[in-house]
Motif scaffolding. Structure first.
Motif, mmCIF file in Angstrom:
data_model
loop_
_atom_site.group_PDB
_atom_site.id
_atom_site.type_symbol
_atom_site.label_atom_id
_atom_site.label_comp_id
_atom_site.label_asym_id
_atom_site.label_seq_id
_atom_site.Cartn_x
_atom_site.Cartn_y
_atom_site.Cartn_z
ATOM 1 N N ALA A 1 0.836 -1.213 0.000
ATOM 2 C CA ALA A 1 0.000 0.000 0.000
ATOM 3 C C ALA A 1 0.863 1.252 0.000
ATOM 4 O O ALA A 1 0.581 2.221 -0.723
ATOM 5 N N VAL B 1 -5.187 4.198 -3.522
ATOM 6 C CA VAL B 1 -5.108 2.886 -2.876
ATOM 7 C C VAL B 1 -6.239 2.720 -1.874
ATOM 8 O O VAL B 1 -6.481 3.581 -1.027
ATOM 9 N N VAL C 1 -7.313 -0.293 0.852
ATOM 10 C CA VAL C 1 -6.947 -1.553 1.498
ATOM 11 C C VAL C 1 -8.195 -2.178 2.099
ATOM 12 O O VAL C 1 -8.952 -1.510 2.807
ATOM 13 N N VAL D 1 -4.299 6.856 2.433
ATOM 14 C CA VAL D 1 -4.794 5.579 1.916
ATOM 15 C C VAL D 1 -6.152 5.274 2.547
ATOM 16 O O VAL D 1 -6.342 5.458 3.753
#
Length: 468
Positions: A23, A33, A35, A56
């Motif tokens: 990541a 990104v 996750v 992120v």
């Protein structure tokens, strides 16, 4: 710096040792990104907070749904291919890579070639031997991959390498379709992780993919025909050679053992008639048969890279095995006590038992679906006695009753961590001077211990208390 990921929406499947670095790297390359992670425990929340501080997006507790607009998934290697996330990706035409695939694609120009090692057992030892040999040749190298050092860190960090010694699991290979090694070895094949792969054929195919596109050498185990079959099936570069390793005298294009000497008949001039001495069996630590095989595989890969014979010897002499791998703990009253807690499957335990003439065997734990008849039948002649521990010990007891009914068996009906001390005491009672008390459980440890390291530590502590 790669611009391939600029503006792409990449979903990273799984936090942990591979997900967090992936990541961070992708975010640094300009990707958007997200996750996703199954769990939402304290560790996951801490990792999520770290990534969210960078910008992120993290979605905890919901890893089955494909985030909208995903262009690519980068998955942790252990995630099963049958997960709904991957089914949704396939339906949407979204590719799935592992961290190894990502690392392979992020290598810069003039990147260090990879010498790759896979197999059911012996990978870590072989890769660490290989790295030791490469260092002895004066090469800048590191042991990376499944061994604990991130491949992403190796290929994107500031440290420059001449060549990398890469350990790859079947999981990692499954998600690494573009990988093309300089040379690669499959050490052995035995049933393992079949719940993940679905079948032995699928497991073998993922292992065998390490040979695809090899440039110089496909190293196989002469004693394990399945590894040679994988070489035959591989599509390699023109001029790439099949190189065997054997504990016997080597034929041309093989490495083997002659009169206690490791010899090379593959990377020498006129290999029909000539052989090169590499090292003595005594240079291998420990000199158990399966470890000599590991050394030969490491030597074959190093020689494929052009390493001189003297570096093979010096590298093997400098190598120190990891803990809990046929580690001699102590001698007490003429009996050797050996910790091979890392022998978590029947194939590894078989190799461990074969290294000793007369054994009191401590075995048991979580069987992971394994059967023990073949293991017990092969080892019956060298068993002085057996002490069984762990949740699935009855499976081993039944195999012993069928194939070694004359061998005394102590069945410890307990799964607390203190059982190891009693197991060692019982093994001492069964052993005679000249015997080896061997912890080679043939099972996973999580029924009684956090991991195989803790199990081995408990064994070593119990042995120390014997000698106190």
């Amino acid at each position: 710096m790669s611009t391939e990921f600029q503006g792409k929406h990449v979903t990273v499947a799984g936090l942990g040792v591979s997900g967090v670095p992936a990541a961070k790297v992708l975010h640094g390359l300009g990707a958007r990104v997200t996750v996703v992670n199954d769990g939402a425990d304290e560790r996951a929340r801490a990792q999520a907070a770290e990534l969210e501080a960078l910008g992120v997006t993290v979605r905890l507790g919901d890893a089955d749904t494909l985030p909208e607009g995903t262009d690519l998934i980068v998955t942790a290697p252990g995630w099963k291919p049958t997960k709904p996330l991957f089914t949704a990706a396939a339906e949407a035409g979204v590719p799935v890579w592992g961290d190894v695939e990502l690392a392979w694609r992020l290598r810069g120009e003039n990147a260090a070639p990879w010498l790759a090692v896979t197999g059911t057992n012996g990978k870590t030892t072989t890769v660490r031997m290989l790295a030791s040999i490469l260092r002895a040749a004066g090469l800048r190298t590191a042991a990376v991959g499944n061994i604990g050092v991130s491949l992403l860190d190796a290929v994107t960090g500031e440290q420059e390498y001449d060549v990398l010694a890469v350990e790859l699991s079947s999981y990692q290979l499954h998600w690494a379709p573009s990988l093309r090694a300089h040379s690669a070895a499959v050490l052995n094949l035995a049933p393992d992780h079949l719940d993940w792969h679905g079948s032995m054929d699928a497991y073998a195919a993922d292992k065998g993919s390490v040979y695809e596109g090899n440039q110089v050498a496909c190293v196989y185990n002469v004693a394990d025909k399945a590894t040679e079959d994988l070489v035959r099936e591989a599509d390699v570069e023109e001029g790439c050679r099949a190189i065997g390793f054997t504990l016997g005298a080597p034929a041309p294009s093989q490495l083997g053992v002659v009169d206690g000497i490791l010899v090379d008949r593959a990377f020498v001039e006129n290999r029909q008639k000539n052989a090169q001495e590499l090292a003595e069996v005594a240079d291998v630590n420990p000199p158990a048969p399966h470890n000599i095989a590991n050394a030969l595989a490491a030597a074959a890969l190093a020689r494929a890279y052009g390493v001189p014979a003297a570096a093979v010897r010096d590298g093997l002499r400098a190598f120190t095995p990891d803990a809990h791998r046929i580690a001699h703990v102590a001698d007490v009253d003429g009996v050797a006590y050996v910790d091979d807690s890392k022998a978590t499957n029947t194939h590894a335990a078989e190799a461990s038992l074969a290294a000793y003439g007369s054994v009191v065997w401590i075995a048991g734990g979580l069987a992971k679906g394994a059967t023990f008849d073949e293991l017990v039948a092969g080892a019956a002649g060298r068993l002085r006695g057996v002490v069984l521990i762990g949740a699935d010990r009855a499976l081993i007891a039944e195999a012993l009753a069928r194939h070694a009914p004359e061998v005394p068996v102590v069945d410890l009906d307990r799964t607390d961590t203190g059982a190891m001390l009693q197991a060692v005491q019982e093994a001492r009672r069964l052993a005679r001077p000249g015997d080896t008390v061997l912890l080679a459980p043939a099972c996973a440890s999580m029924d009684m211990f956090a991991n195989y390291n803790q199990r081995g530590d408990a064994f070593a502590q119990a042995v120390r208390e014997l000698g106190a």
